[in-house]
Design a protein around this motif. Structure first.
Motif, PDB file in Angstrom:
ATOM      1  N   LEU A  73     -16.034   7.809  20.454  1.00 33.62           N
ATOM      2  CA  LEU A  73     -16.296   8.825  19.436  1.00 33.62           C
ATOM      3  C   LEU A  73     -17.775   8.887  19.095  1.00 33.62           C
ATOM      4  O   LEU A  73     -18.339   9.982  18.924  1.00 33.62           O
ATOM      5  N   ARG A  74     -18.423   7.737  19.014  1.00 39.99           N
ATOM      6  CA  ARG A  74     -19.853   7.736  18.707  1.00 39.99           C
ATOM      7  C   ARG A  74     -20.639   8.454  19.802  1.00 39.99           C
ATOM      8  O   ARG A  74     -21.532   9.266  19.522  1.00 39.99           O
ATOM      9  N   THR A  75     -20.286   8.189  21.046  1.00 39.89           N
ATOM     10  CA  THR A  75     -20.950   8.869  22.160  1.00 39.89           C
ATOM     11  C   THR A  75     -20.690  10.368  22.112  1.00 39.89           C
ATOM     12  O   THR A  75     -21.595  11.188  22.305  1.00 39.89           O
ATOM     13  N   ALA A  76     -19.424  10.745  21.853  1.00 45.99           N
ATOM     14  CA  ALA A  76     -19.064  12.157  21.820  1.00 45.99           C
ATOM     15  C   ALA A  76     -19.782  12.889  20.690  1.00 45.99           C
ATOM     16  O   ALA A  76     -20.279  14.013  20.875  1.00 45.99           O
ATOM     17  N   LEU A  77     -19.871  12.274  19.518  1.00 45.60           N
ATOM     18  CA  LEU A  77     -20.538  12.928  18.393  1.00 45.60           C
ATOM     19  C   LEU A  77     -22.029  13.117  18.683  1.00 45.60           C
ATOM     20  O   LEU A  77     -22.621  14.131  18.287  1.00 45.60           O
ATOM     21  N   ASN A  78     -22.633  12.153  19.363  1.00 45.08           N
ATOM     22  CA  ASN A  78     -24.046  12.321  19.732  1.00 45.08           C
ATOM     23  C   ASN A  78     -24.219  13.489  20.698  1.00 45.08           C
ATOM     24  O   ASN A  78     -25.195  14.250  20.613  1.00 45.08           O
ATOM     25  N   ARG A  79     -23.273  13.659  21.624  1.00 47.20           N
ATOM     26  CA  ARG A  79     -23.346  14.791  22.546  1.00 47.20           C
ATOM     27  C   ARG A  79     -23.111  16.102  21.811  1.00 47.20           C
ATOM     28  O   ARG A  79     -23.761  17.117  22.109  1.00 47.20           O
ATOM     29  N   ILE A  80     -22.190  16.102  20.868  1.00 44.47           N
ATOM     30  CA  ILE A  80     -21.944  17.299  20.058  1.00 44.47           C
ATOM     31  C   ILE A  80     -23.200  17.650  19.256  1.00 44.47           C
ATOM     32  O   ILE A  80     -23.543  18.822  19.090  1.00 44.47           O
ATOM     33  N   GLN A  81     -23.897  16.615  18.773  1.00 42.86           N
ATOM     34  CA  GLN A  81     -25.145  16.867  18.046  1.00 42.86           C
ATOM     35  C   GLN A  81     -26.195  17.457  18.965  1.00 42.86           C
ATOM     36  O   GLN A  81     -26.888  18.422  18.591  1.00 42.86           O
ATOM     37  N   ILE A 216     -33.855  15.688   4.645  1.00 41.84           N
ATOM     38  CA  ILE A 216     -34.446  15.018   5.799  1.00 41.84           C
ATOM     39  C   ILE A 216     -33.345  14.746   6.804  1.00 41.84           C
ATOM     40  O   ILE A 216     -32.314  14.158   6.471  1.00 41.84           O
ATOM     41  N   LEU A 217     -33.548  15.165   8.055  1.00 43.35           N
ATOM     42  CA  LEU A 217     -32.568  14.936   9.105  1.00 43.35           C
ATOM     43  C   LEU A 217     -32.963  13.712   9.920  1.00 43.35           C
ATOM     44  O   LEU A 217     -34.126  13.329   9.993  1.00 43.35           O
ATOM     45  N   GLU A 218     -31.946  13.086  10.529  1.00 43.58           N
ATOM     46  CA  GLU A 218     -32.145  11.843  11.255  1.00 43.58           C
ATOM     47  C   GLU A 218     -32.029  12.050  12.754  1.00 43.58           C
ATOM     48  O   GLU A 218     -31.338  12.955  13.220  1.00 43.58           O
ATOM     49  N   CYS A 219     -32.666  11.168  13.514  1.00 39.43           N
ATOM     50  CA  CYS A 219     -32.461  11.103  14.958  1.00 39.43           C
ATOM     51  C   CYS A 219     -31.022  10.704  15.229  1.00 39.43           C
ATOM     52  O   CYS A 219     -30.485   9.790  14.595  1.00 39.43           O
ATOM     53  N   GLY A 220     -30.368  11.400  16.168  1.00 36.37           N
ATOM     54  CA  GLY A 220     -28.956  11.127  16.438  1.00 36.37           C
ATOM     55  C   GLY A 220     -28.714   9.813  17.139  1.00 36.37           C
ATOM     56  O   GLY A 220     -27.573   9.330  17.164  1.00 36.37           O
ATOM     57  N   THR A 221     -29.754   9.184  17.705  1.00 36.24           N
ATOM     58  CA  THR A 221     -29.572   7.934  18.442  1.00 36.24           C
ATOM     59  C   THR A 221     -29.969   6.710  17.625  1.00 36.24           C
ATOM     60  O   THR A 221     -29.178   5.783  17.439  1.00 36.24           O
ATOM     61  N   CYS A 222     -31.203   6.710  17.086  1.00 36.09           N
ATOM     62  CA  CYS A 222     -31.675   5.519  16.376  1.00 36.09           C
ATOM     63  C   CYS A 222     -31.593   5.647  14.862  1.00 36.09           C
ATOM     64  O   CYS A 222     -31.773   4.670  14.149  1.00 36.09           O
ATOM     65  N   GLY A 223     -31.333   6.856  14.359  1.00 34.68           N
ATOM     66  CA  GLY A 223     -31.205   7.044  12.910  1.00 34.68           C
ATOM     67  C   GLY A 223     -32.514   7.171  12.171  1.00 34.68           C
ATOM     68  O   GLY A 223     -32.524   7.220  10.947  1.00 34.68           O
ATOM     69  N   THR A 224     -33.647   7.251  12.876  1.00 35.35           N
ATOM     70  CA  THR A 224     -34.941   7.369  12.214  1.00 35.35           C
ATOM     71  C   THR A 224     -35.070   8.740  11.562  1.00 35.35           C
ATOM     72  O   THR A 224     -34.890   9.755  12.221  1.00 35.35           O
ATOM     73  N   ASP A 229     -38.332  19.754  13.127  1.00 37.84           N
ATOM     74  CA  ASP A 229     -38.964  20.366  14.292  1.00 37.84           C
ATOM     75  C   ASP A 229     -39.535  19.329  15.254  1.00 37.84           C
ATOM     76  O   ASP A 229     -40.020  19.658  16.324  1.00 37.84           O
ATOM     77  N   ALA A 230     -39.496  18.055  14.872  1.00 37.56           N
ATOM     78  CA  ALA A 230     -39.883  16.985  15.790  1.00 37.56           C
ATOM     79  C   ALA A 230     -38.681  16.387  16.492  1.00 37.56           C
ATOM     80  O   ALA A 230     -38.823  15.515  17.336  1.00 37.56           O
ATOM     81  N   LEU A 231     -37.484  16.850  16.125  1.00 41.28           N
ATOM     82  CA  LEU A 231     -36.252  16.359  16.739  1.00 41.28           C
ATOM     83  C   LEU A 231     -35.734  17.434  17.681  1.00 41.28           C
ATOM     84  O   LEU A 231     -35.278  18.478  17.250  1.00 41.28           O
ATOM     85  N   GLN A 232     -35.809  17.200  18.957  1.00 44.73           N
ATOM     86  CA  GLN A 232     -35.295  18.140  19.939  1.00 44.73           C
ATOM     87  C   GLN A 232     -33.888  17.719  20.320  1.00 44.73           C
ATOM     88  O   GLN A 232     -33.666  16.584  20.763  1.00 44.73           O
ATOM     89  N   ASP A 233     -32.918  18.636  20.127  1.00 44.21           N
ATOM     90  CA  ASP A 233     -31.508  18.348  20.366  1.00 44.21           C
ATOM     91  C   ASP A 233     -31.040  17.151  19.555  1.00 44.21           C
ATOM     92  O   ASP A 233     -30.139  16.423  19.963  1.00 44.21           O
ATOM     93  N   GLY A 234     -31.659  16.934  18.389  1.00 42.28           N
ATOM     94  CA  GLY A 234     -31.203  15.894  17.483  1.00 42.28           C
ATOM     95  C   GLY A 234     -31.795  14.534  17.730  1.00 42.28           C
ATOM     96  O   GLY A 234     -31.497  13.598  16.995  1.00 42.28           O
ATOM     97  N   ASP A 235     -32.618  14.341  18.752  1.00 40.05           N
ATOM     98  CA  ASP A 235     -33.195  13.042  19.064  1.00 40.05           C
ATOM     99  C   ASP A 235     -34.707  13.069  18.878  1.00 40.05           C
ATOM    100  O   ASP A 235     -35.368  14.078  19.113  1.00 40.05           O
TER     101      ASP A 235
END
Length: 273
Positions: A73-81, A216-224, A229-235
């Motif tokens: 599920l964690r992997t799938a949600l990151n892909r959905i993001q 403030i939005l977070e990186c989908g992988t590391c949570g930073t 606009d510095a996050l492309q596709d959520g990362d």
């Protein structure tokens, strides 16, 4: 995936103020909303899309209701993001920072999420009809008052003026009252009178924008946390494997961008405390 594979137990809500939040201005639900995703991700996205606002969509809770483990599920949600349907972040409400998870069935690109973070989100515009609402209103004026009958060419020429009224939040009734109230007797030139009234009585530009939320939005992988606009596709850049020497979308050096992210994270920790 068959519905029988999903748990029949009611899906729980998160604590008040948390849980799923739908992003604004979604297009109507359709049968093919998630066909661009792999089968597993499409099934999960469709399930989350139908959950009510405030539902708990944490990995742990979803694993109790879907036929997937927490890791899957964690992997799938990151892909959905990364596909533009999901963003995690924080929002300041009443001086308190709340963890948010925004979901949208309409996929959004990084530029849209950047606007969303700033509280300035444009509406998706549906394809214009063959004859616009403004044209139809003008064409029907003759049925409201026969002295205001207009030709097809006159309706087409006047349509942009009526559309400007609509852009300023005027209703059809508002426009009709402006055009039909207190008509002179007789009306010698209907199109000229309509043009003059649409121009002279044009309402002021409305103040639509409310103060932008602190978000403030977070990186989908590391949570930073960082700027959308510095996050492309959520990362963020490091999680995408970008060259550290390559400037980000705001053309900041990587070291400066990392320092800014660290400062934001420190500020968030202070607010939590």
């Amino acid at each position: 995936m068959a519905d029988a594979e999903f748990s029949d137990a009611p899906h729980p809500l998160a604590s008040p103020g948390y849980g799923k939040r739908s992003a604004p201005y979604e297009l109507p639900r359709g049968r093919n909303d998630f066909d661009h995703l792999p089968a597993r991700e499409a099934a999960i996205a469709a399930y989350v899309d139908r959950l009510p606002e405030g539902s708990d969509i944490s990995v742990k809770t979803l694993a109790k209701h879907l036929p997937y483990g927490q890791c899957a599920l964690r992997t799938a949600l990151n892909r959905i993001q990364r596909a533009g349907h999901l963003r995690r972040g924080r929002e300041c409400l009443g001086g308190q920072w709340i963890t948010r998870t925004w979901f949208t069935r309409t996929p959004r690109d990084s530029a849209w999420w950047a606007s969303f973070q700033q509280g300035d989100v444009p509406r998706e515009k549906a394809p214009p009809p063959t004859r616009s609402r403004a044209y139809v209103l003008l064409a029907a004026l003759g049925r409201t008052n026969s002295v205001l009958s207009l030709s097809h060419a006159e309706c087409r020429a006047l349509t942009p003026l009526v559309e400007e009224w609509f852009d300023r939040d005027a209703t059809e009734d508002h426009v009709l009252r402006a055009l039909t109230t207190g008509l002179p007797q007789p009306v010698h030139h209907p199109a000229g009178l309509v043009r003059r009234r649409l121009t002279d009585k044009l309402p002021p530009v409305p103040v639509r924008r409310s103060p932008a939320p602190l978000r403030i939005l977070e990186c989908g992988t590391c949570g930073t946390p960082g700027y959308a606009d510095a996050l492309q596709d959520g990362d963020c850049g490091p999680c995408r494997g970008d060259d550290p020497a390559t400037p980000g979308p705001r053309r900041l050096p990587a070291a400066q961008a990392q320092a800014r992210a660290a400062a934001i994270r420190g500020r968030l920790e202070e607010l939590r405390g």
